[in-house]
Design a protein around this motif. Structure first.
Motif, PDB file in Angstrom:
ATOM      1  N   ILE A 273       0.870  -1.176   0.000  1.00 44.21           N
ATOM      2  CA  ILE A 273       0.000   0.000   0.000  1.00 44.21           C
ATOM      3  C   ILE A 273       0.906   1.224   0.000  1.00 44.21           C
ATOM      4  O   ILE A 273       1.793   1.350   0.835  1.00 44.21           O
ATOM      5  CB  ILE A 273      -0.937  -0.003   1.217  1.00 44.21           C
ATOM      6  CG1 ILE A 273      -1.921  -1.171   1.105  1.00 44.21           C
ATOM      7  CG2 ILE A 273      -1.679   1.331   1.329  1.00 44.21           C
ATOM      8  CD1 ILE A 273      -2.828  -1.351   2.310  1.00 44.21           C
TER       9      ILE A 273
ATOM     10  N   VAL B  49      -3.085   6.166   1.302  1.00 44.62           N
ATOM     11  CA  VAL B  49      -4.478   6.067   1.740  1.00 44.62           C
ATOM     12  C   VAL B  49      -4.985   7.496   1.871  1.00 44.62           C
ATOM     13  O   VAL B  49      -4.332   8.339   2.481  1.00 44.62           O
ATOM     14  CB  VAL B  49      -4.613   5.343   3.096  1.00 44.62           C
ATOM     15  CG1 VAL B  49      -6.066   5.300   3.545  1.00 44.62           C
ATOM     16  CG2 VAL B  49      -4.033   3.942   3.034  1.00 44.62           C
TER      17      VAL B  49
ATOM     18  N   THR C  98      -9.725   6.023  -0.439  1.00 44.32           N
ATOM     19  CA  THR C  98      -9.023   5.583  -1.639  1.00 44.32           C
ATOM     20  C   THR C  98      -7.699   4.961  -1.209  1.00 44.32           C
ATOM     21  O   THR C  98      -6.903   5.599  -0.519  1.00 44.32           O
ATOM     22  CB  THR C  98      -8.757   6.765  -2.594  1.00 44.32           C
ATOM     23  OG1 THR C  98     -10.015   7.364  -2.922  1.00 44.32           O
ATOM     24  CG2 THR C  98      -8.067   6.308  -3.858  1.00 44.32           C
ATOM     25  N   VAL C  99      -7.492   3.707  -1.602  1.00 46.81           N
ATOM     26  CA  VAL C  99      -6.261   2.980  -1.287  1.00 46.81           C
ATOM     27  C   VAL C  99      -5.458   2.854  -2.576  1.00 46.81           C
ATOM     28  O   VAL C  99      -5.966   2.369  -3.585  1.00 46.81           O
ATOM     29  CB  VAL C  99      -6.570   1.574  -0.725  1.00 46.81           C
ATOM     30  CG1 VAL C  99      -5.292   0.800  -0.449  1.00 46.81           C
ATOM     31  CG2 VAL C  99      -7.428   1.675   0.526  1.00 46.81           C
ATOM     32  N   THR C 100      -4.209   3.314  -2.541  1.00 49.53           N
ATOM     33  CA  THR C 100      -3.322   3.197  -3.693  1.00 49.53           C
ATOM     34  C   THR C 100      -2.267   2.151  -3.342  1.00 49.53           C
ATOM     35  O   THR C 100      -1.744   2.137  -2.229  1.00 49.53           O
ATOM     36  CB  THR C 100      -2.641   4.543  -4.000  1.00 49.53           C
ATOM     37  OG1 THR C 100      -3.656   5.530  -4.160  1.00 49.53           O
ATOM     38  CG2 THR C 100      -1.815   4.474  -5.261  1.00 49.53           C
ATOM     39  N   PHE C 101      -1.963   1.267  -4.298  1.00 52.66           N
ATOM     40  CA  PHE C 101      -1.000   0.198  -4.018  1.00 52.66           C
ATOM     41  C   PHE C 101      -0.244  -0.178  -5.279  1.00 52.66           C
ATOM     42  O   PHE C 101      -0.581   0.251  -6.382  1.00 52.66           O
ATOM     43  CB  PHE C 101      -1.723  -1.035  -3.450  1.00 52.66           C
ATOM     44  CG  PHE C 101      -2.642  -1.720  -4.425  1.00 52.66           C
ATOM     45  CD1 PHE C 101      -2.210  -2.790  -5.183  1.00 52.66           C
ATOM     46  CD2 PHE C 101      -3.944  -1.276  -4.591  1.00 52.66           C
ATOM     47  CE1 PHE C 101      -3.060  -3.419  -6.082  1.00 52.66           C
ATOM     48  CE2 PHE C 101      -4.806  -1.893  -5.488  1.00 52.66           C
ATOM     49  CZ  PHE C 101      -4.359  -2.965  -6.239  1.00 52.66           C
TER      50      PHE C 101
ATOM     51  N   VAL D   4      -8.036  -6.416  -2.440  1.00 54.43           N
ATOM     52  CA  VAL D   4      -8.020  -5.363  -1.418  1.00 54.43           C
ATOM     53  C   VAL D   4      -9.093  -5.710  -0.393  1.00 54.43           C
ATOM     54  O   VAL D   4     -10.245  -5.960  -0.764  1.00 54.43           O
ATOM     55  CB  VAL D   4      -8.288  -3.971  -2.039  1.00 54.43           C
ATOM     56  CG1 VAL D   4      -8.264  -2.890  -0.966  1.00 54.43           C
ATOM     57  CG2 VAL D   4      -7.283  -3.674  -3.147  1.00 54.43           C
TER      58      VAL D   4
ATOM     59  N   ARG E 165     -10.764  -4.947   3.715  1.00 52.04           N
ATOM     60  CA  ARG E 165     -10.948  -3.984   4.798  1.00 52.04           C
ATOM     61  C   ARG E 165     -11.416  -4.723   6.041  1.00 52.04           C
ATOM     62  O   ARG E 165     -12.189  -5.674   5.962  1.00 52.04           O
ATOM     63  CB  ARG E 165     -11.998  -2.945   4.402  1.00 52.04           C
ATOM     64  CG  ARG E 165     -12.480  -2.104   5.559  1.00 52.04           C
ATOM     65  CD  ARG E 165     -13.579  -1.102   5.226  1.00 52.04           C
ATOM     66  NE  ARG E 165     -14.368  -1.255   4.053  1.00 52.04           N
ATOM     67  CZ  ARG E 165     -15.518  -1.921   3.969  1.00 52.04           C
ATOM     68  NH1 ARG E 165     -16.007  -2.553   5.011  1.00 52.04           N
ATOM     69  NH2 ARG E 165     -16.194  -1.963   2.843  1.00 52.04           N
TER      70      ARG E 165
ATOM     71  N   THR F 210      -5.429   1.771  -7.947  1.00 60.04           N
ATOM     72  CA  THR F 210      -6.267   2.491  -6.991  1.00 60.04           C
ATOM     73  C   THR F 210      -7.564   1.723  -6.755  1.00 60.04           C
ATOM     74  O   THR F 210      -8.173   1.215  -7.683  1.00 60.04           O
ATOM     75  CB  THR F 210      -6.598   3.898  -7.534  1.00 60.04           C
ATOM     76  OG1 THR F 210      -5.379   4.591  -7.761  1.00 60.04           O
ATOM     77  CG2 THR F 210      -7.434   4.676  -6.543  1.00 60.04           C
TER      78      THR F 210
ATOM     79  N   TYR G 201      -6.633  -1.797   6.205  1.00 59.01           N
ATOM     80  CA  TYR G 201      -6.660  -2.325   4.849  1.00 59.01           C
ATOM     81  C   TYR G 201      -5.452  -3.225   4.624  1.00 59.01           C
ATOM     82  O   TYR G 201      -4.398  -3.021   5.234  1.00 59.01           O
ATOM     83  CB  TYR G 201      -6.627  -1.189   3.811  1.00 59.01           C
ATOM     84  CG  TYR G 201      -7.938  -0.457   3.727  1.00 59.01           C
ATOM     85  CD1 TYR G 201      -8.232   0.578   4.614  1.00 59.01           C
ATOM     86  CD2 TYR G 201      -8.894  -0.825   2.803  1.00 59.01           C
ATOM     87  CE1 TYR G 201      -9.455   1.224   4.558  1.00 59.01           C
ATOM     88  CE2 TYR G 201     -10.116  -0.172   2.744  1.00 59.01           C
ATOM     89  CZ  TYR G 201     -10.389   0.847   3.622  1.00 59.01           C
ATOM     90  OH  TYR G 201     -11.592   1.473   3.569  1.00 59.01           O
TER      91      TYR G 201
END
Length: 107
Positions: free
Chosen positions: A26, A29, A43-46, A61, A63, A87, A101
């Motif tokens: 990740i 966030v 919004t989670v960016t990885f 992804v 949670r 994303t 996350y």
């Protein structure tokens, strides 16, 4: 009504499921607010880890609400050749709640 700003706290890396690839990471966030629905959006960016076999690699992804033991799948995102950052938008969250996350990859 007293309006509080959104807060993101990143505490530590959590252990994840084993993968045949390098661990995905990740990289960001962000918490925003859907003005129309008046709800928070996370919004989670990885990025994928090192892929040994690209093939049908996907990232999952998940949670988990604070205090909960079960992880809930938010999205499954396929690897796209030439893409470095991915994303995931999670709009199924509640204001004032805390979430963790994680991202795992599969082949």
């Amino acid at each position: 009504m007293d309006v509080q700003p959104a807060v993101v706290r990143i505490y530590s890396k959590a252990a994840a499921l084993s993968s045949v690839h390098g661990e995905p990471a990740i990289t960001g966030v962000a918490v925003t607010r859907d003005a129309e629905k008046k709800k928070p959006v996370i919004t989670v960016t990885f990025k994928f880890g090192e892929l040994l076999e690209v093939g049908d690699a996907t990232a999952r992804v998940e949670r988990r609400a604070a205090g909960a033991t079960a992880w809930k799948e938010v999205a499954t995102i396929p690897h796209a050749e030439g893409t470095d950052a991915y994303t995931c938008v999670d709009a199924a969250v509640e204001a004032g709640a805390s979430y963790m996350y994680r991202v795992t990859s599969t082949a």
